[in-house]
Write a protein that holds these residues in place. Sequence first.
Motif, PDB file in Angstrom:
ATOM      1  N   VAL A  61       0.852  -1.188   0.000  1.00 62.96           N
ATOM      2  CA  VAL A  61       0.000   0.000   0.000  1.00 62.96           C
ATOM      3  C   VAL A  61       0.889   1.240   0.000  1.00 62.96           C
ATOM      4  CG1 VAL A  61      -0.232   0.014   2.530  1.00 62.96           C
ATOM      5  CG2 VAL A  61      -1.965   1.150   1.118  1.00 62.96           C
ATOM      6  N   VAL A  62       0.449   2.278  -0.684  1.00 63.53           N
ATOM      7  CA  VAL A  62       1.196   3.538  -0.742  1.00 63.53           C
ATOM      8  C   VAL A  62       0.260   4.674  -0.358  1.00 63.53           C
ATOM      9  CG1 VAL A  62       2.342   5.182  -2.296  1.00 63.53           C
ATOM     10  CG2 VAL A  62       2.870   2.754  -2.450  1.00 63.53           C
ATOM     11  N   LYS A  63       0.716   5.504   0.581  1.00 60.90           N
ATOM     12  CA  LYS A  63       0.012   6.743   0.931  1.00 60.90           C
ATOM     13  C   LYS A  63       0.469   7.822  -0.046  1.00 60.90           C
ATOM     14  CE  LYS A  63      -0.031   6.053   5.955  1.00 60.90           C
ATOM     15  NZ  LYS A  63       0.503   6.596   7.235  1.00 60.90           N
ATOM     16  N   VAL A  64      -0.467   8.640  -0.511  1.00 58.40           N
ATOM     17  CA  VAL A  64      -0.139   9.736  -1.423  1.00 58.40           C
ATOM     18  C   VAL A  64      -0.698  11.028  -0.852  1.00 58.40           C
ATOM     19  CG1 VAL A  64      -0.379  10.662  -3.755  1.00 58.40           C
ATOM     20  CG2 VAL A  64      -0.210   8.183  -3.414  1.00 58.40           C
ATOM     21  N   ASP A  65       0.149  12.023  -0.734  1.00 53.55           N
ATOM     22  CA  ASP A  65      -0.252  13.358  -0.287  1.00 53.55           C
ATOM     23  C   ASP A  65       0.142  14.351  -1.381  1.00 53.55           C
ATOM     24  OD1 ASP A  65      -1.229  15.384   1.304  1.00 53.55           O
ATOM     25  OD2 ASP A  65       0.479  15.412   2.674  1.00 53.55           O
ATOM     26  N   VAL A  66      -0.848  15.053  -1.900  1.00 53.10           N
ATOM     27  CA  VAL A  66      -0.644  15.997  -3.004  1.00 53.10           C
ATOM     28  C   VAL A  66      -0.796  17.412  -2.459  1.00 53.10           C
ATOM     29  CG1 VAL A  66      -1.474  16.717  -5.273  1.00 53.10           C
ATOM     30  CG2 VAL A  66      -1.548  14.305  -4.635  1.00 53.10           C
ATOM     31  N   ALA A  67       0.082  18.312  -2.863  1.00 54.42           N
ATOM     32  CA  ALA A  67       0.041  19.698  -2.387  1.00 54.42           C
ATOM     33  C   ALA A  67      -1.319  20.324  -2.718  1.00 54.42           C
ATOM     34  CB  ALA A  67       1.167  20.501  -3.024  1.00 54.42           C
ATOM     35  N   PRO A  68      -1.865  21.114  -1.806  1.00 55.86           N
ATOM     36  CA  PRO A  68      -1.325  21.494  -0.496  1.00 55.86           C
ATOM     37  C   PRO A  68      -1.338  20.302   0.461  1.00 55.86           C
ATOM     38  CG  PRO A  68      -3.550  22.342  -0.736  1.00 55.86           C
ATOM     39  CD  PRO A  68      -3.191  21.704  -2.040  1.00 55.86           C
ATOM     40  N   TYR A  69      -0.226  20.111   1.165  1.00 61.30           N
ATOM     41  CA  TYR A  69      -0.029  18.929   1.987  1.00 61.30           C
ATOM     42  C   TYR A  69      -0.873  18.957   3.256  1.00 61.30           C
ATOM     43  CZ  TYR A  69       3.934  18.418  -1.119  1.00 61.30           C
ATOM     44  OH  TYR A  69       4.716  18.302  -2.233  1.00 61.30           O
ATOM     45  N   LYS A  70      -1.260  17.745   3.679  1.00 60.02           N
ATOM     46  CA  LYS A  70      -2.032  17.575   4.909  1.00 60.02           C
ATOM     47  C   LYS A  70      -1.077  17.636   6.100  1.00 60.02           C
ATOM     48  CE  LYS A  70      -5.819  16.425   2.620  1.00 60.02           C
ATOM     49  NZ  LYS A  70      -5.567  17.166   1.392  1.00 60.02           N
ATOM     50  N   PRO A  71      -1.521  18.218   7.210  1.00 58.14           N
ATOM     51  CA  PRO A  71      -0.660  18.256   8.403  1.00 58.14           C
ATOM     52  C   PRO A  71      -0.662  16.920   9.146  1.00 58.14           C
ATOM     53  CG  PRO A  71      -2.755  19.334   8.855  1.00 58.14           C
ATOM     54  CD  PRO A  71      -2.767  18.946   7.393  1.00 58.14           C
ATOM     55  N   ASP A  72       0.298  16.738   9.996  1.00 59.44           N
ATOM     56  CA  ASP A  72       0.363  15.617  10.931  1.00 59.44           C
ATOM     57  C   ASP A  72       0.308  14.246  10.276  1.00 59.44           C
ATOM     58  OD1 ASP A  72       0.474  17.468  13.069  1.00 59.44           O
ATOM     59  OD2 ASP A  72      -1.713  17.630  13.055  1.00 59.44           O
ATOM     60  N   GLY A  73       1.025  14.060   9.175  1.00 61.93           N
ATOM     61  CA  GLY A  73       1.084  12.752   8.535  1.00 61.93           C
ATOM     62  C   GLY A  73      -0.147  12.382   7.732  1.00 61.93           C
ATOM     63  N   GLY A  74      -1.026  13.335   7.495  1.00 60.17           N
ATOM     64  CA  GLY A  74      -2.222  13.062   6.703  1.00 60.17           C
ATOM     65  C   GLY A  74      -1.871  12.819   5.242  1.00 60.17           C
ATOM     66  N   TYR A  75      -2.838  12.345   4.501  1.00 59.28           N
ATOM     67  CA  TYR A  75      -2.607  12.052   3.091  1.00 59.28           C
ATOM     68  C   TYR A  75      -3.933  12.165   2.348  1.00 59.28           C
ATOM     69  CZ  TYR A  75      -4.188   7.527   4.809  1.00 59.28           C
ATOM     70  OH  TYR A  75      -4.907   6.526   5.419  1.00 59.28           O
ATOM     71  N   ASP A  76      -3.854  12.228   1.030  1.00 60.10           N
ATOM     72  CA  ASP A  76      -5.051  12.376   0.204  1.00 60.10           C
ATOM     73  C   ASP A  76      -5.708  11.042  -0.142  1.00 60.10           C
ATOM     74  OD1 ASP A  76      -5.302  15.276  -0.270  1.00 60.10           O
ATOM     75  OD2 ASP A  76      -3.294  15.035  -1.099  1.00 60.10           O
ATOM     76  N   PHE A  77      -4.899  10.032  -0.450  1.00 63.45           N
ATOM     77  CA  PHE A  77      -5.476   8.737  -0.800  1.00 63.45           C
ATOM     78  C   PHE A  77      -4.442   7.627  -0.669  1.00 63.45           C
ATOM     79  CE2 PHE A  77      -4.066  10.786  -4.712  1.00 63.45           C
ATOM     80  CZ  PHE A  77      -3.363   9.797  -5.388  1.00 63.45           C
ATOM     81  N   LEU A  78      -4.961   6.385  -0.634  1.00 63.60           N
ATOM     82  CA  LEU A  78      -4.130   5.178  -0.608  1.00 63.60           C
ATOM     83  C   LEU A  78      -4.248   4.471  -1.955  1.00 63.60           C
ATOM     84  CD1 LEU A  78      -5.227   3.599   2.808  1.00 63.60           C
ATOM     85  CD2 LEU A  78      -3.078   4.786   2.350  1.00 63.60           C
ATOM     86  N   ILE A  79      -3.169   3.809  -2.355  1.00 68.87           N
ATOM     87  CA  ILE A  79      -3.207   2.918  -3.510  1.00 68.87           C
ATOM     88  C   ILE A  79      -2.779   1.543  -3.006  1.00 68.87           C
ATOM     89  CG2 ILE A  79      -2.360   2.402  -5.820  1.00 68.87           C
ATOM     90  CD1 ILE A  79      -1.601   5.379  -6.061  1.00 68.87           C
ATOM     91  N   TRP A  80      -3.656   0.568  -3.159  1.00 68.77           N
ATOM     92  CA  TRP A  80      -3.397  -0.795  -2.707  1.00 68.77           C
ATOM     93  C   TRP A  80      -2.973  -1.685  -3.861  1.00 68.77           C
ATOM     94  CZ3 TRP A  80      -3.726  -2.636   2.276  1.00 68.77           C
ATOM     95  CH2 TRP A  80      -4.336  -1.789   3.220  1.00 68.77           C
ATOM     96  N   ASN A  81      -2.092  -2.637  -3.572  1.00 72.63           N
ATOM     97  CA  ASN A  81      -1.778  -3.717  -4.498  1.00 72.63           C
ATOM     98  C   ASN A  81      -1.969  -5.030  -3.742  1.00 72.63           C
ATOM     99  OD1 ASN A  81      -0.706  -5.776  -6.024  1.00 72.63           O
ATOM    100  ND2 ASN A  81       0.987  -4.560  -6.797  1.00 72.63           N
ATOM    101  N   PRO A  82      -3.126  -5.665  -3.915  1.00 71.98           N
ATOM    102  CA  PRO A  82      -3.396  -6.941  -3.244  1.00 71.98           C
ATOM    103  C   PRO A  82      -2.980  -8.152  -4.064  1.00 71.98           C
ATOM    104  CG  PRO A  82      -5.379  -6.190  -4.309  1.00 71.98           C
ATOM    105  CD  PRO A  82      -4.313  -5.144  -4.595  1.00 71.98           C
TER     106      PRO A  82
END
Length: 143
Positions: free
Chosen positions: A75-96
């Motif tokens: 799984v990969v967390k993706v944060d796109v500017a403007p960035y989220k504070p405190d380790g937040g992110y915009d979306f996850l991409i899963w590879n199952p």
Amino acid sequence: MNLGGIMKKFRLAGALTGAVALVGLAGSPALAGTDVTVYGPSFKAGCSNASAGHFASYGEVFTVYDKCADGWAAVVKVDVAPYKPDGGYDFLIWNPNSADGSPVTVNKSYDEGTGVCMQAGSGEYSSGQTGSNAWGPWSCGSA
């Protein structure tokens, strides 16, 4: 020649130099973005990484790889500017797809120069739970 005539020549030379610089800039290619590759840690002997994610700035393509047959999904967390504070992110991409399966690719569209940060890890795809200590470092690039 008087001082006014000399100053007029300097102003004309400065304007001409500026115009030439603008023409050169207009003819140059667009600024290139920065690709990013991130790796998630593995807790299984024999695997150097559990997961990997790649962002290709040309076309804004994300690819997620499961690198280890450890029973966890990549799984990969993706944060796109403007960035989220405190380790937040915009979306996850899963590879199952498991380590011997194919990568997962997601295409996005961002304005040129938009910042993109990623962090790779592992989790349980069926529940959507990610491991709290199963993350590699964040790394950033731009579209």
